[in-house]
Design an enzyme around this catalytic site. Structure first.
Site, PDB file in Angstrom:
ATOM      1  N   CYS A   6       0.867  -1.174   0.000  1.00  0.00           N
ATOM      2  CA  CYS A   6       0.000   0.000   0.000  1.00  0.00           C
ATOM      3  C   CYS A   6       0.911   1.234   0.000  1.00  0.00           C
ATOM      4  CB  CYS A   6      -0.895  -0.009   1.225  1.00  0.00           C
ATOM      5  SG  CYS A   6      -1.857   1.519   1.409  1.00  0.00           S
TER       6      CYS A   6
ATOM      7  N   ASP B  14      -0.220  -5.924   0.264  1.00  0.00           N
ATOM      8  CA  ASP B  14      -1.474  -6.218  -0.413  1.00  0.00           C
ATOM      9  C   ASP B  14      -1.254  -7.477  -1.243  1.00  0.00           C
ATOM     10  OD1 ASP B  14      -3.068  -4.008   0.437  1.00  0.00           O
ATOM     11  OD2 ASP B  14      -2.013  -2.718  -0.982  1.00  0.00           O
TER      12      ASP B  14
ATOM     13  N   GLU C 240       8.681 -14.351 -22.047  1.00  0.00           N
ATOM     14  CA  GLU C 240       9.473 -15.439 -21.469  1.00  0.00           C
ATOM     15  C   GLU C 240       9.096 -15.541 -19.996  1.00  0.00           C
ATOM     16  OE1 GLU C 240      11.909 -17.644 -19.455  1.00  0.00           O
ATOM     17  OE2 GLU C 240      12.411 -15.513 -19.204  1.00  0.00           O
ATOM     18  N   SER C 241       8.734 -16.743 -19.545  1.00  0.00           N
ATOM     19  CA  SER C 241       8.092 -16.882 -18.232  1.00  0.00           C
ATOM     20  C   SER C 241       8.995 -16.560 -17.051  1.00  0.00           C
ATOM     21  CB  SER C 241       7.486 -18.273 -18.079  1.00  0.00           C
ATOM     22  OG  SER C 241       8.478 -19.261 -18.143  1.00  0.00           O
TER      23      SER C 241
ATOM     24  N   HIS D 116      -3.943  -0.784  -5.992  1.00  0.00           N
ATOM     25  CA  HIS D 116      -4.319  -2.011  -6.697  1.00  0.00           C
ATOM     26  C   HIS D 116      -4.537  -1.770  -8.196  1.00  0.00           C
ATOM     27  CE1 HIS D 116      -4.720  -3.408  -2.706  1.00  0.00           C
ATOM     28  NE2 HIS D 116      -6.024  -3.487  -2.602  1.00  0.00           N
TER      29      HIS D 116
END
Length: 151
Positions: free
Chosen positions: A49, A56, A72-73, A90
């Site tokens: 936050c 969060d 690319e992961s 958020h």
């Protein structure tokens, strides 16, 4: 094809901030048929936050229709991890993730759902996408139910 990658197969650490994180891509070539949807699910996304510094937590679901590049992961994991000590609301976190992936991959289409866990009794769900889903593409539901608490 992958010689340009700096994180895959290397001892890579998350960047200090999302702005410093590098999203890498690999080539994609569809042989034939309808375009696929690629889905990444991150059930343990964290950020801070920006006002209180409290953590969060979110469940992110990212769907995209690639054109000529895939994200690319490993670089994606490191990028998402770079938010752990980053203070942002958020909505901004969710949209930033979506925008950075869309920019890096030049995806034909992308949508992200950010399902944020409640703090102060209010869950926040954030959705963002780049435009209309290409015709003929099968897109499953993201599979994350809305927060119901005890109700």
């Amino acid at each position: 094809m992958t010689e340009h990658l700096t994180q895959l197969g290397a001892d890579a650490r998350p960047a200090a901030s999302p702005d410093e994180a590098v999203l890498e891509t690999v080539p994609f070539e569809l042989a034939s048929g309808p375009a696929p949807v690629v889905r990444f699910t991150c059930p343990e996304f964290t950020s801070l936050c920006p006002v209180t510094g409290q953590p969060d937590f979110a469940h992110l679901v990212i769907d995209y229709v690639p054109d000529r590049k895939l994200v690319e992961s490993k670089s994606l994991k490191l990028f998402l991890t770079s938010f752990r000590n980053h203070g942002s609301f958020h909505e901004t976190c969710t949209v930033t993730v979506g925008q950075r992936i869309a920019q890096a991959t030049q995806a034909r289409w992308l949508r992200i759902g950010g399902y944020w866990y409640p703090r102060g009794g209010i869950p926040i769900d954030v959705f963002w996408q780049t435009g209309e889903l290409p015709a003929g593409v099968f897109l499953p539901d993201q599979g994350v139910p809305t927060y119901r608490g005890r109700g």
